[in-house]
Structure formats: structure tokens, C-alpha cells
Motif scaffolding. Structure first.
Motif, PDB file in Angstrom:
ATOM      1  N   UNK A 184       0.836  -1.197   0.000  1.00 39.94           N
ATOM      2  CA  UNK A 184       0.000   0.000   0.000  1.00 39.94           C
ATOM      3  C   UNK A 184       0.876   1.254   0.000  1.00 39.94           C
ATOM      4  N   UNK A 185       0.631   2.131  -0.945  1.00 40.45           N
ATOM      5  CA  UNK A 185       1.284   3.441  -1.016  1.00 40.45           C
ATOM      6  C   UNK A 185       2.795   3.340  -0.905  1.00 40.45           C
ATOM      7  N   UNK A 186       3.391   2.377  -1.607  1.00 40.24           N
ATOM      8  CA  UNK A 186       4.837   2.180  -1.488  1.00 40.24           C
ATOM      9  C   UNK A 186       5.565   2.107  -2.821  1.00 40.24           C
TER      10      UNK A 186
ATOM     11  N   UNK B 146      -1.331   2.312  -6.505  1.00 44.01           N
ATOM     12  CA  UNK B 146      -0.392   2.908  -7.459  1.00 44.01           C
ATOM     13  C   UNK B 146      -0.945   4.251  -7.902  1.00 44.01           C
ATOM     14  N   UNK B 147      -0.075   5.179  -8.142  1.00 43.05           N
ATOM     15  CA  UNK B 147      -0.511   6.502  -8.594  1.00 43.05           C
ATOM     16  C   UNK B 147      -1.109   6.417  -9.991  1.00 43.05           C
ATOM     17  N   UNK B 148      -2.183   7.131 -10.205  1.00 42.55           N
ATOM     18  CA  UNK B 148      -2.787   7.168 -11.540  1.00 42.55           C
ATOM     19  C   UNK B 148      -2.134   8.228 -12.422  1.00 42.55           C
ATOM     20  N   UNK B 149      -1.183   8.974 -11.880  1.00 40.70           N
ATOM     21  CA  UNK B 149      -0.496  10.035 -12.626  1.00 40.70           C
ATOM     22  C   UNK B 149       0.938   9.610 -12.934  1.00 40.70           C
ATOM     23  N   UNK B 150       1.390   9.859 -14.139  1.00 40.07           N
ATOM     24  CA  UNK B 150       2.769   9.560 -14.513  1.00 40.07           C
ATOM     25  C   UNK B 150       3.697  10.642 -13.953  1.00 40.07           C
TER      26      UNK B 150
END
Length: 105
Positions: free
Chosen positions: A16-18, A48-52
Motif C-alpha cells: 500500500x502506497x509504497x 499505485x498513482x494514476x499520474x505519470x
């Protein structure tokens, strides 16, 4: 990114968030390693981040932190290339994070 386990060691892995605190150039290798450590039908659940982001430092709760990610489509391509077929969920609709549940087939 330096861990080693025998193939088929785990029923599941959770992160999570890693992942996005690791340089994105290492994300594909990380996913491949975890896939190898899972038993057949093993699960990988991760956010996971949805932004690159190629690699940025930003303040989070007053601390300077590193962030790096491919964004939605590219990380899903990496996961699907390992034979994991479950699609991500976005429970809040259009949040900054994906919740990805992948099953080793």
C-alpha cells in the motif's frame, strides 16, 4: 528492491502506497519478482498513482518524499504481461490512486 525469495513462496503480497516511492525504472522488475514469488493463483494487491511522474520530490506531512510512477495504462500493461488478469478498481472514481488486485494465473 533487493529481496530474494524462492519461487512460489507466498499466497499473497500486499503493498500500500509504497511502489511509487521507488524509481519507476525499477517497477517492472519489482512486479516480475513478486509475480515469481507467488504461488499459482496467488494474489498481489497494491496501490499505485494514476499520474505519470518521472521522479519528483514533494512535501508530504512536512517531510520531503520521492515519488515516481508510470500512470494507469503503463502499470496495467506491466501487470498484465505477467499473466495477472484482474482489472484495477478506483473506489472513489477518479482519485489519484489505483487499487490493483492481480492474480497469478
Amino acid at each position: 528492491t533487493q529481496l530474494e525469495f524462492a519461487p512460489g513462496t507466498f499466497d499473497a503480497a500486499v503493498a500500500f502506497y509504497s511502489f511509487f516511492h521507488v524509481p519507476r525504472e525499477k517497477h517492472e522488475e519489482l512486479i516480475k519478482n513478486i509475480h515469481g514469488w507467488l504461488r499459482k493463483d496467488g494474489l498481489l494487491l497494491f496501490t499505485y498513482s494514476s499520474h505519470a511522474e518521472e521522479g519528483i520530490y514533494s512535501l508530504f506531512l512536512g517531510a520531503k518524499m520521492f515519488f515516481s510512477s508510470f500512470g494507469t495504462e503503463q502499470i496495467l500493461e506491466i501487470v498484465r504481461a505477467q499473466g495477472n488478469v484482474d482489472d484495477p478498481t478506483d473506489p472513489d472514481n477518479h482519485t489519484s490512486f489505483l487499487w490493483v488486485l492481480a492474480r497469478k494465473t
